[in-house]
Design an enzyme around this catalytic site. Structure first.
Site, PDB file in Angstrom:
ATOM      1  N   TYR A 342       3.264 -33.185 -55.867  1.00  0.00           N
ATOM      2  CA  TYR A 342       3.139 -31.793 -56.304  1.00  0.00           C
ATOM      3  C   TYR A 342       4.490 -31.240 -56.757  1.00  0.00           C
ATOM      4  O   TYR A 342       4.565 -30.514 -57.757  1.00  0.00           O
ATOM      5  CB  TYR A 342       2.568 -30.929 -55.173  1.00  0.00           C
ATOM      6  CG  TYR A 342       2.432 -29.478 -55.572  1.00  0.00           C
ATOM      7  CD1 TYR A 342       1.322 -29.044 -56.282  1.00  0.00           C
ATOM      8  CD2 TYR A 342       3.422 -28.542 -55.266  1.00  0.00           C
ATOM      9  CE1 TYR A 342       1.197 -27.724 -56.677  1.00  0.00           C
ATOM     10  CE2 TYR A 342       3.303 -27.216 -55.654  1.00  0.00           C
ATOM     11  CZ  TYR A 342       2.193 -26.817 -56.360  1.00  0.00           C
ATOM     12  OH  TYR A 342       2.085 -25.512 -56.761  1.00  0.00           O
ATOM     13  N   HIS A 343       5.540 -31.561 -56.029  1.00  0.00           N
ATOM     14  CA  HIS A 343       6.863 -31.017 -56.341  1.00  0.00           C
ATOM     15  C   HIS A 343       7.590 -31.807 -57.434  1.00  0.00           C
ATOM     16  O   HIS A 343       8.675 -31.402 -57.854  1.00  0.00           O
ATOM     17  CB  HIS A 343       7.711 -30.973 -55.073  1.00  0.00           C
ATOM     18  CG  HIS A 343       7.252 -29.945 -54.083  1.00  0.00           C
ATOM     19  ND1 HIS A 343       7.322 -28.589 -54.335  1.00  0.00           N
ATOM     20  CD2 HIS A 343       6.691 -30.059 -52.839  1.00  0.00           C
ATOM     21  CE1 HIS A 343       6.839 -27.917 -53.297  1.00  0.00           C
ATOM     22  NE2 HIS A 343       6.452 -28.787 -52.383  1.00  0.00           N
TER      23      HIS A 343
END
Length: 435
Positions: A342-343
């Site tokens: 996600y990051h």
């Protein structure tokens, strides 16, 4: 598994929408509701004569979709012939209610359900009785009010087998079906004791005591694993994740209540405080029991989902892990495939999915909207039955998709069902994104 029905706890039920005369004392000389004999309630409440009134204990509840918790109080109601002083006219029976925190909330047009409960289904506190000479009759009433069109109204109508209603009382069909776990949870939130005796209870209790010792509650993960293992021969998590999740949850709920009963009974025998009669210690213990019930079911739900996802070979992380956050320190319950992905700005957003997990929704579903800004649409899995169309429409407008076990779909309208995912479909979506 649970196989009881609402008729195991209820003798009769009826519902209507309140008229102005029912709900607003300013438009009537009394706080009273008429029309119940037409729904068969004279059979359960009796036929007081011209010189009699009957009084029953009653639990009164007001449920609103906008409130975190229902308003609940114990009171009394009076069943009487409002024409008892007119000797030449036939009887007209009405239910008189007294002022309470619940009746202060009701208004014209509200949904009203009244049920005559079987003995011991609803243990009520004794409260002040007006001194008019009436004796308490055996049994008790459940009186539930909710705004018309609310999720609570639809859930109650499904639970008690009620079809379309109007301003006249309609009787429910109490053997309409077995109690789904979400509906059992709703009844228990209203204070109904759902402990139908079962011949296998003693055997399960013995197994629980042998495994966990009977001194304290084990960790939720250990108890959930025991529940899953105890019915492993009857579940197929790969072929039927929806049915398996519900069976795991139902089995754990049953075993938890059996084990809890043993621990609570032991504490009651031991007493509270140094001399066994410490009221504050008793109240604190009672609150701890209620809080444990609420927190445990949510943790169990997430744990069973975690097990299902692992069995299906999905890549994911739970938000409760250290450092597993998105923007604003938010913690989605499940992130697919990982928080690291996600990051990573180079990881394709279309291959990211997040899942919130809440046994019941209320307005808490809005929390999910602020989690994981990179991901659209968002998903929320819940066990809540029959969320109102207004709420599901609002969820859809925010690109929030509901994931609901298949057995609960029937509590939703056909229009709503077109938008729902079941757990199997969600798992397929995750697998497709992770190819």
């Amino acid at each position: 598994m649970f196989d009881d029905r609402i008729s195991d706890y209820t003798e009769g039920v009826a519902a209507k929408y309140l008229s102005a005369v029912d709900a607003e004392p300013g438009k009537s000389n009394q706080h009273e509701i008429g029309g119940l004999p037409a729904a068969g309630f004279r059979e359960w409440l009796g036929t007081p004569g011209k010189q009699e009134v009957y009084r029953f204990r009653a639990r009164q509840i007001y449920i609103s979709d906008d409130d975190d918790e229902p308003v609940i109080c114990d009171s009394h109601v009076t069943w009487y012939d409002c024409r008892r002083r007119v000797l030449h006219r036939g009887p007209e029976y009405r239910l008189y209610y007294y002022d309470s925190p619940v009746t202060a909330r009701i208004s014209e047009g509200d949904f009203f359900l009244v049920a005559k409960l079987r003995e011991d289904a609803l243990p009520l506190q004794d409260v002040f009785l007006p001194l008019d000479g009436a004796d308490l009759k055996p049994g008790s009433l459940l009186m539930v009010f909710a705004p018309a069109g609310s999720a609570a109204e639809r859930q109650l109508r499904i639970l008690f087998g009620l079809g379309e209603i109007g301003e006249r009382f309609k009787a429910g069909e109490l053997d309409a079906g077995s109690l789904l776990l979400p509906l059992r949870m709703m009844l228990e939130a209203l204070g109904i004791e759902l402990n139908k005796p079962d011949h296998s209870d003693d055997e399960w209790t013995e197994r629980l005591l042998d495994t966990f010792g009977g001194k304290a509650f084990p960790a939720t993960a250990a108890f959930s694993a025991f529940a899953r293992d105890s019915i492993a021969d009857h579940t197929n998590p790969l072929a039927d994740p929806d049915g398996t999740l519900m069976e795991w949850m139902e089995q754990e709920e049953k075993l938890f209540r059996l084990y809890e009963r043993q621990l609570v009974q032991a504490q009651l025998r031991a007493g509270f405080g140094e001399h066994g009669d410490d009221v504050d210690a008793f109240i604190n213990y009672s609150l701890s029991v209620q809080n444990r019930r609420k927190s445990r079911v949510g943790h169990a739900f997430e744990g069973h989902l975690d097990t299902l996802f692992r069995l299906h070979g999905l890549q994911f992380q739970q938000g409760r892990g250290k450092g597993n956050v998105t923007e604003n320190n938010a913690r989605p319950d499940f992130m697919f495939p990982s928080f690291a992905a996600y990051h990573d700005p180079t990881f394709p957003a279309e291959q990211l999915l997040m899942l919130g997990a809440k046994t019941t929704c209320k307005d808490r579903w809005r929390q999910v909207l602020s989690e994981a800004g990179r991901i659209m649409p968002k998903h929320l899995v819940t066990l809540e039955a029959s969320i109102s169309e207004a709420q599901t429409d609002e969820m859809a407008s925010h690109q929030l998709r509901l994931v609901i076990p298949t057995s609960i779909h029937t509590t939703y309208t056909l229009r709503q069902q077109d938008r729902l995912l079941d757990l199997q479909e969600f798992i397929h979506e995750v697998k497709a994104a992770q190819v």
